[in-house]
Design a protein around this motif. Sequence first.
Motif, PDB file in Angstrom:
ATOM      1  N   VAL A 147       0.836  -1.203   0.000  1.00 44.33           N
ATOM      2  CA  VAL A 147       0.000   0.000   0.000  1.00 44.33           C
ATOM      3  C   VAL A 147       0.871   1.253   0.000  1.00 44.33           C
ATOM      4  O   VAL A 147       0.609   2.216  -0.739  1.00 44.33           O
ATOM      5  N   VAL A 148       1.924   1.254   0.816  1.00 45.32           N
ATOM      6  CA  VAL A 148       2.822   2.408   0.866  1.00 45.32           C
ATOM      7  C   VAL A 148       3.510   2.600  -0.486  1.00 45.32           C
ATOM      8  O   VAL A 148       3.683   3.737  -0.947  1.00 45.32           O
ATOM      9  N   ALA A 149       3.906   1.507  -1.139  1.00 47.46           N
ATOM     10  CA  ALA A 149       4.556   1.603  -2.452  1.00 47.46           C
ATOM     11  C   ALA A 149       3.610   2.234  -3.475  1.00 47.46           C
ATOM     12  O   ALA A 149       4.024   3.080  -4.282  1.00 47.46           O
ATOM     13  N   VAL A 150       2.345   1.830  -3.443  1.00 48.10           N
ATOM     14  CA  VAL A 150       1.357   2.394  -4.375  1.00 48.10           C
ATOM     15  C   VAL A 150       1.181   3.890  -4.130  1.00 48.10           C
ATOM     16  O   VAL A 150       1.207   4.707  -5.063  1.00 48.10           O
ATOM     17  N   PHE A 151       1.016   4.257  -2.857  1.00 48.86           N
ATOM     18  CA  PHE A 151       0.818   5.676  -2.537  1.00 48.86           C
ATOM     19  C   PHE A 151       2.080   6.491  -2.786  1.00 48.86           C
ATOM     20  O   PHE A 151       1.997   7.673  -3.144  1.00 48.86           O
ATOM     21  N   TYR A 152       3.247   5.866  -2.624  1.00 51.92           N
ATOM     22  CA  TYR A 152       4.493   6.573  -2.934  1.00 51.92           C
ATOM     23  C   TYR A 152       4.537   6.937  -4.421  1.00 51.92           C
ATOM     24  O   TYR A 152       4.945   8.037  -4.794  1.00 51.92           O
ATOM     25  N   GLY A 153       4.100   5.988  -5.258  1.00 49.16           N
ATOM     26  CA  GLY A 153       4.038   6.268  -6.690  1.00 49.16           C
ATOM     27  C   GLY A 153       3.071   7.382  -7.011  1.00 49.16           C
ATOM     28  O   GLY A 153       3.357   8.267  -7.836  1.00 49.16           O
ATOM     29  N   VAL A 154       1.928   7.379  -6.326  1.00 49.79           N
ATOM     30  CA  VAL A 154       0.935   8.436  -6.544  1.00 49.79           C
ATOM     31  C   VAL A 154       1.482   9.790  -6.100  1.00 49.79           C
ATOM     32  O   VAL A 154       1.363  10.801  -6.807  1.00 49.79           O
ATOM     33  N   TYR A 155       2.109   9.809  -4.922  1.00 47.69           N
ATOM     34  CA  TYR A 155       2.666  11.063  -4.409  1.00 47.69           C
ATOM     35  C   TYR A 155       3.806  11.577  -5.295  1.00 47.69           C
ATOM     36  O   TYR A 155       3.993  12.790  -5.442  1.00 47.69           O
ATOM     37  N   TYR A 156       4.559  10.640  -5.874  1.00 50.29           N
ATOM     38  CA  TYR A 156       5.636  11.070  -6.769  1.00 50.29           C
ATOM     39  C   TYR A 156       5.057  11.772  -7.999  1.00 50.29           C
ATOM     40  O   TYR A 156       5.585  12.799  -8.453  1.00 50.29           O
ATOM     41  N   LEU A 157       3.969  11.220  -8.528  1.00 49.90           N
ATOM     42  CA  LEU A 157       3.337  11.844  -9.697  1.00 49.90           C
ATOM     43  C   LEU A 157       2.709  13.190  -9.335  1.00 49.90           C
ATOM     44  O   LEU A 157       2.741  14.133 -10.128  1.00 49.90           O
ATOM     45  N   LEU A 158       2.135  13.266  -8.123  1.00 48.05           N
ATOM     46  CA  LEU A 158       1.443  14.491  -7.724  1.00 48.05           C
ATOM     47  C   LEU A 158       2.409  15.575  -7.261  1.00 48.05           C
ATOM     48  O   LEU A 158       2.293  16.735  -7.657  1.00 48.05           O
ATOM     49  N   TYR A 159       3.337  15.210  -6.405  1.00 45.83           N
ATOM     50  CA  TYR A 159       4.231  16.195  -5.802  1.00 45.83           C
ATOM     51  C   TYR A 159       5.674  16.097  -6.285  1.00 45.83           C
ATOM     52  O   TYR A 159       6.364  17.110  -6.391  1.00 45.83           O
ATOM     53  N   GLY A 160       6.128  14.867  -6.536  1.00 47.43           N
ATOM     54  CA  GLY A 160       7.530  14.672  -6.900  1.00 47.43           C
ATOM     55  C   GLY A 160       7.937  15.414  -8.155  1.00 47.43           C
ATOM     56  O   GLY A 160       8.997  16.042  -8.214  1.00 47.43           O
ATOM     57  N   LEU A 161       7.091  15.357  -9.181  1.00 44.24           N
ATOM     58  CA  LEU A 161       7.424  16.032 -10.442  1.00 44.24           C
ATOM     59  C   LEU A 161       7.446  17.549 -10.268  1.00 44.24           C
ATOM     60  O   LEU A 161       8.277  18.241 -10.867  1.00 44.24           O
ATOM     61  N   LEU A 162       6.535  18.063  -9.427  1.00 43.74           N
ATOM     62  CA  LEU A 162       6.499  19.509  -9.184  1.00 43.74           C
ATOM     63  C   LEU A 162       7.745  19.967  -8.421  1.00 43.74           C
ATOM     64  O   LEU A 162       8.357  20.985  -8.770  1.00 43.74           O
ATOM     65  N   THR A 163       8.116  19.223  -7.379  1.00 43.06           N
ATOM     66  CA  THR A 163       9.302  19.606  -6.606  1.00 43.06           C
ATOM     67  C   THR A 163      10.584  19.401  -7.408  1.00 43.06           C
ATOM     68  O   THR A 163      11.576  20.100  -7.191  1.00 43.06           O
ATOM     69  N   LYS A 164      10.561  18.447  -8.332  1.00 42.02           N
ATOM     70  CA  LYS A 164      11.721  18.244  -9.202  1.00 42.02           C
ATOM     71  C   LYS A 164      11.935  19.471 -10.090  1.00 42.02           C
ATOM     72  O   LYS A 164      13.069  19.905 -10.318  1.00 42.02           O
ATOM     73  N   LYS A 165      10.840  20.027 -10.592  1.00 46.17           N
ATOM     74  CA  LYS A 165      10.944  21.243 -11.399  1.00 46.17           C
ATOM     75  C   LYS A 165      11.410  22.425 -10.547  1.00 46.17           C
ATOM     76  O   LYS A 165      12.156  23.286 -11.020  1.00 46.17           O
TER      77      LYS A 165
END
Length: 210
Positions: free
Chosen positions: A177-195
């Motif tokens: 479950v944590v792995a799934v949500f980590y992927g979701v959070y990466y798409l939601l927040y990770g890409l924005l913080t990467k920019k």
Amino acid sequence: MEELDLLKKDWKKQEANQPKLSYNDIDNMMLKKSSSLVKWVFYVSLLELGFGIAIVLLALLIQPDILNDSSMPSWLNWFFYATSAVVFYFIYKFYINYKKISTTSSIKDLMKNIMVTRRTVKHYVMYSLSVIAFTVCIAVPTGYIEGAGGMEVYSAEATLSQNLILAIATIIAACLVVAVFYGVYYLLYGLLTKKLKTNYKELQQLKSLK
């Protein structure tokens, strides 16, 4: 040689026709870009909150007495309220970060606010994943107990194999479950913080040129 001279002249003409940007123009462009990214972080957090509220309302519609269930320990209600308060706090921090970046006028302050925003997002994701893992660790044994007709687990009355199987199942479920949500959070927040990180590096280079 004549052809080379002609090429040089054409290149200089093209260079002269191109718009020249001052450092202030570049600053403003970076400021608008960073402000837009932080604004999206704030919007995504609001969407996530709305999604969570929708799930809670749906659960209450399906089982209206869930909050008054005497079989549930009272600390779970307090845990729910505390978690909600922390989520609202992070949303407030996202909004404050956005306001600070939108009103920033110097590269130094902009770089500082970008780092603060990235740190806030990182802490929020870590907190959310911890809450999710904890919830799974509570939900799996609880579901097992109800399915076993109230049988005691993680206790002396349960066999070693039962406790071991339940512990392994809980850990596996929490990791998945944590792995799934980590992927979701990466798409939601990770890409924005990467920019935002890219903006930070560009600002560092711009600052060194001044």
